[in-house]
Design an enzyme around this catalytic site. Structure first.
Site, PDB file in Angstrom:
ATOM      1  N   GLY A  72       0.786  -1.223   0.000  1.00  0.00           N
ATOM      2  CA  GLY A  72       0.000   0.000   0.000  1.00  0.00           C
ATOM      3  C   GLY A  72       0.822   1.278   0.000  1.00  0.00           C
ATOM      4  CG  ASN A 152      -4.848   4.050   9.080  1.00  0.00           C
ATOM      5  OD1 ASN A 152      -5.223   5.110   8.581  1.00  0.00           O
ATOM      6  ND2 ASN A 152      -3.765   3.987   9.829  1.00  0.00           N
ATOM      7  CD  GLN A 180      -6.937  -0.701   7.557  1.00  0.00           C
ATOM      8  OE1 GLN A 180      -7.720  -1.533   8.010  1.00  0.00           O
ATOM      9  NE2 GLN A 180      -5.637  -0.761   7.797  1.00  0.00           N
ATOM     10  CB  SER A 200      -1.885  -3.645   1.353  1.00  0.00           C
ATOM     11  OG  SER A 200      -0.761  -4.279   1.929  1.00  0.00           O
ATOM     12  CG  HIS A 202       0.046  -6.844   5.162  1.00  0.00           C
ATOM     13  ND1 HIS A 202      -0.036  -6.473   6.477  1.00  0.00           N
ATOM     14  CD2 HIS A 202       0.335  -5.720   4.477  1.00  0.00           C
ATOM     15  CE1 HIS A 202       0.203  -5.172   6.593  1.00  0.00           C
ATOM     16  NE2 HIS A 202       0.438  -4.698   5.390  1.00  0.00           N
ATOM     17  CB  THR A 238      12.230 -10.384 -10.954  1.00  0.00           C
ATOM     18  OG1 THR A 238      13.379 -10.221 -11.782  1.00  0.00           O
ATOM     19  CG2 THR A 238      11.660 -11.784 -11.147  1.00  0.00           C
ATOM     20  CB  CYS A 326       3.357   6.440  23.522  1.00  0.00           C
ATOM     21  SG  CYS A 326       2.496   7.907  24.111  1.00  0.00           S
TER      22      CYS A 326
END
Length: 389
Positions: A72, A152, A180, A200, A202, A238, A326
């Site tokens: 993404g 997201n 998303q 994306s 994954h 490739t 954080c």
């Protein structure tokens, strides 16, 4: 042994067994380079074409409008930088929103340093842009509108079709970061007037390191990687055939069961939202209540710090995500939460729990019951919590 529950599907998803099984032959058996003219290469090229067809069908796109990328972030960068550099000097202006993924915002800022113009639209308290603000931001130099499909962090879904109609009426390219959204909502690039769309693997139970950019035929887009004839000479290198096969298999599975997936996740999402808001006071839902990702829950708990909440929840076996940055070494709260108007203190007490195909009702109930004492314990240590003064 502590129960382990994964509720961070927005970050990444496990690869499904069917996807792994589909990929395995392309590591050791059909391992050829798709650019090679011999039989091994032709076998690889054949599955490359069929995978492209699979992805295209899920979007109502043409096969040759799908370009494989590394994910993404690359797709987002290519869309912004490719369009602006191909249409300059006629168009040098981008419009985006304040709550985009950093892949969009940082790419826009990089282009701004090169002399391009960048307009960042504000959002309302639910995370929605104003279509009137969008129209007002358009100038004769506007080359691209880039607004993400679903956020997201807070899950809010933008009025993509209406944005596409505005872009089309002004002859402006429209890109959406759908990382998303893809596999979690129906997407039709024709109906929605989308010119470019980032995906994306994954995020939909496929492998990491592979994604795609839908590019409408006729879109002016500069090459992203020079050095090879792959992807119509626009993105050299490739092809990652095992990854592409896995991505296509994951996409096929996701879209075969899309309606059931949406209905099931929405039910689990609402069960979690209602349970937390009803049982924990001084809490608020971030993002639109209904126009949101079916598996996204983002809630702010006042008078606590999100990182401590996240660590204590992890100790209970529940993996989530903090609304604060954080954990990435920054003391600044999320730009998305600040963008919807939260104070620093409230934003720092935010938690994102994202659900997926392996989430159960028992997981939801366990997370609710785990959070109640954690929030109470953290509030007992806060001098700001009412009753502690």
């Amino acid at each position: 042994m502590t129960k382990r529950i994964y509720m961070d599907y927005a970050a990444t998803t496990p690869v499904k067994k069917e996807v792994v099984d589909a990929m395995l032959p392309y590591f050791t058996e059909t391992f050829g380079n798709a650019s090679s003219p011999h039989g091994f290469g032709r076998d690889a090229k054949k599955v490359l074409i069929s995978s492209r067809e699979t992805i295209a069908k899920t979007l109502n796109a043409k096969t040759d409008e799908i370009y494989f990328t590394a994910g993404g972030t690359e797709s987002d960068n290519w869309a912004l930088k490719g369009v602006l550099k191909s249409v300059k000097p006629k168009g040098n202006h981008i419009i985006t929103s304040a709550i985009e993924h950093h892949a969009i915002l940082h790419a826009g800022e990089a282009l701004e340093k090169e002399g391009y113009k960048l307009t960042v639209l504000p959002v309302d308290s639910d995370g929605l842009i104003s279509l009137e603000d969008l129209k007002a931001a358009i100038t004769d130099e506007t080359a691209l509108i880039s607004i993400m499909f679903m956020n997201n962090e807070i899950g809010t879904m933008q009025p993509i079709k209406e944005i596409g109609e505005i872009a089309k009426a002004h002859n402006i390219y429209f890109h959406t970061d759908a990382v998303q959204a893809y596999g979690n909502v129906k997407i039709d690039v024709e109906e929605m007037h989308i010119d470019m769309l980032s995906m994306s693997s994954h995020k939909i139970y496929g492998p990491k390191g592979i994604g795609a950019l839908y590019i409408r035929k006729g879109t002016l887009l500069a090459n992203f990687i020079d050095g090879g004839a792959q992807e119509k000479k626009k993105r050299g290198g490739t092809e990652n055939i095992p990854g592409i096969v896995g991505f296509a298999k994951a996409a096929e599975i996701a879209h075969e069961n899309l309606e059931d997936h949406i209905e099931r996740l929405t039910g689990l999402r609402d069960r979690l939202i209602d349970g937390l808001l009803s049982k924990i006071d001084y809490s608020r839902l971030n993002g639109h209540r209904t126009l949101r990702h079916p598996g996204n829950v983002n809630i702010s708990f006042e008078f606590i710090e999100g990182e401590a909440l996240l660590l204590m929840l992890d100790h209970k076996g529940v993996a989530g995500s903090s609304g604060s940055a954080c954990t990435s070494g920054s003391l600044d709260p999320s730009h998305v939460l600040m963008g919807i108007g939260l104070t620093h203190e409230v934003a720092h007490g935010s938690l994102r729990l994202s659900l997926g195909d392996f989430t159960t009702e028992e997981d939801i109930d366990y997370a609710i019951e785990a959070l109640i004492p954690i929030v109470q314990r953290l509030r007992e240590m806060s001098p700001l919590y009412p009753g502690n003064n």
